[in-house]
Design an enzyme around this catalytic site. Structure first.
Site, PDB file in Angstrom:
ATOM      1  CB  SER A  63     -69.335 -35.109 -65.357  1.00 36.64           C
ATOM      2  OG  SER A  63     -68.001 -35.290 -65.734  1.00 36.64           O
ATOM      3  CE  LYS A  66     -68.007 -34.508 -68.825  1.00 39.77           C
ATOM      4  NZ  LYS A  66     -67.495 -35.835 -68.477  1.00 39.77           N
ATOM      5  CE1 TYR A 190     -65.266 -31.864 -69.659  1.00 39.03           C
ATOM      6  CE2 TYR A 190     -63.007 -32.050 -68.871  1.00 39.03           C
ATOM      7  CZ  TYR A 190     -64.290 -32.550 -68.951  1.00 39.03           C
ATOM      8  OH  TYR A 190     -64.614 -33.710 -68.310  1.00 39.03           O
ATOM      9  CE1 TYR A 241     -69.282 -39.821 -67.573  1.00 45.55           C
ATOM     10  CE2 TYR A 241     -69.490 -40.242 -65.230  1.00 45.55           C
ATOM     11  CZ  TYR A 241     -69.338 -39.367 -66.265  1.00 45.55           C
ATOM     12  OH  TYR A 241     -69.241 -38.037 -66.015  1.00 45.55           O
ATOM     13  CB  VAL A 259     -65.602 -37.080 -60.244  1.00 46.61           C
ATOM     14  CG1 VAL A 259     -65.564 -38.236 -61.219  1.00 46.61           C
ATOM     15  CG2 VAL A 259     -64.989 -35.835 -60.828  1.00 46.61           C
TER      16      VAL A 259
HETATM   17  N1  GLN Z   1     -63.521 -32.736 -64.677  1.00 49.88           N
HETATM   18  C1  GLN Z   1     -63.622 -34.173 -64.568  1.00 49.88           C
HETATM   19  C2  GLN Z   1     -62.714 -34.846 -65.560  1.00 49.88           C
HETATM   20  O1  GLN Z   1     -62.619 -34.384 -66.662  1.00 49.88           O
HETATM   21  C3  GLN Z   1     -65.039 -34.567 -64.786  1.00 49.88           C
HETATM   22  C4  GLN Z   1     -65.251 -36.053 -64.698  1.00 49.88           C
HETATM   23  C5  GLN Z   1     -66.544 -36.430 -64.050  1.00 49.88           C
HETATM   24  O2  GLN Z   1     -67.165 -35.678 -63.316  1.00 49.88           O
HETATM   25  N2  GLN Z   1     -66.922 -37.670 -64.262  1.00 49.88           N
HETATM   26  O3  GLN Z   1     -62.070 -35.814 -65.269  1.00 49.88           O
END
Ligand code: GLN
Length: 309
Positions: A63, A66, A190, A241, A259
């Site tokens: 993420s 993003k 994505y 988050y 993650v």
């Molecule tokens: N690719 C992961 C997902 O969509 C990214 C989530 C993350 O890094 N928090 O679940």
């Protein structure tokens, strides 16, 4: 203490901590990473680099991508993006679906999964996923000054075969016409952006434009100063988050987690920082990465809430 000594002290301290959190396993390929890895890289505004631990080991940025995807989407459609994605912290988990029904398919912010899926839809722009992904990779090569940054196809495939929640989020938003391309193409974009691998050094280099008011160190402009400030504001309020408040409280620096255990943190005018420790806390943010940034902020006084020295 010099910055070099501070980094060494943090690396040494992190190595003594036993509870390293839990490596993400819902994307099976990510579960293969060893929990005891730790890396850190700091690039300062005057161009110096300080590294520690596994700073040159590649990890799945997940993420953290993003931030770069948002930057590209704003470049394509500017403030129109905010008609399709909000700018408020969600107070929910990164993959939550609950708010989407109440808020009629408009995700709270571009850093939760639903928001990032809308951003991927914008970046797709009528092309095939490989075009959008190629654009993202070229953007990262330019930002980091490093053409070696690439996608781990095994991670992308692993997430494609298990990403049912993301499929649900995308389909749900398609029902509200907030996802406009076929869902498999949007998720293809994505998942591949999440599967990009970078080292701490590469990530800290890529984040420099956000500490330099939107400028690339080569003098070119990546985004306007106002846009860089806004991306930083979103990182501070939404980058972790439902633990974004806690991260702001403990660290006080805009940051975006993934993650894979990476965090990009930006101290405007001072430093672009990347840390990596694959074990996560209960909110899906790097447990020891957060500790490392907390210690760095304490040693350096680099909270955005501190007056400049
Ligand atoms: N690719 C992961 C997902 O969509 C990214 C989530 C993350 O890094 N928090 O679940």
């Amino acid at each position: 203490m010099t910055l070099h000594e501070t980094v060494a002290a943090i690396v040494a301290h992190i190595a003594t901590i036993e509870d390293r959190g839990t490596v993400a396993s819902y994307i099976p390929e990510l579960a293969k990473v060893e929990a005891d890895r730790f890396g850190m890289a700091i690039v300062t505004a005057d161009g110096e680099t300080f590294i520690g631990g596994d700073a040159d080991a590649s990890f799945s940025i997940q993420s953290v991508s993003k931030v770069f995807a948002l930057t590209l989407a704003l470049g394509k459609i500017g403030d129109q993006l905010w008609e399709r994605v909000g700018r408020e912290p969600s107070g929910n988990a990164f993959n939550s679906i609950v708010q989407l029904e109440q808020e009629r398919g408009i995700p709270r912010n571009p850093f939760i999964n639903a928001g990032a899926i809308v951003v991927a839809d914008v970046n797709l722009g009528g092309h095939q996923p490989r075009v959008a992904i190629g654009e993202m990779l070229r953007f990262l090569h330019y930002l980091a000054g490093d053409d070696a940054i690439a996608i781990n196809e095994a991670v992308a495939a692993s997430e494609t075969s298990t990403g049912f929640r993301n499929l649900a989020l995308a389909n749900y938003m398609r029902a509200f016409d907030n996802v406009r391309h076929p869902v498999d193409l949007v998720l293809g974009t994505y998942f591949h952006q999440c599967a990009i691998e970078m080292s701490c050094r590469q990530l800290a280099l890529a984040g420099r434009y956000l500490m330099l008011d939107g400028r690339h160190p080569d003098g070119g402009r990546v985004v306007s100063a106002a846009r860089a400030r806004r991306i930083n504001a979103l990182m501070l309020t939404c980058g972790h988050y439902d633990a974004s408040g806690d991260f702001a409280f403990r660290v006080g620096i805009p940051g975006k987690s993934g993650v894979g255990g990476g965090i990009l943190a930006i101290v405007p005018g001072r430093a672009s920082i990347a840390v990596w420790s694959p074990g996560l806390n209960e909110n899906g943010n790097s447990k020891l990465g957060t500790v490392a940034l907390e210690e760095l902020a304490r040693h350096t006084g680099w909270s955005v809430f501190s007056p400049p020295d």
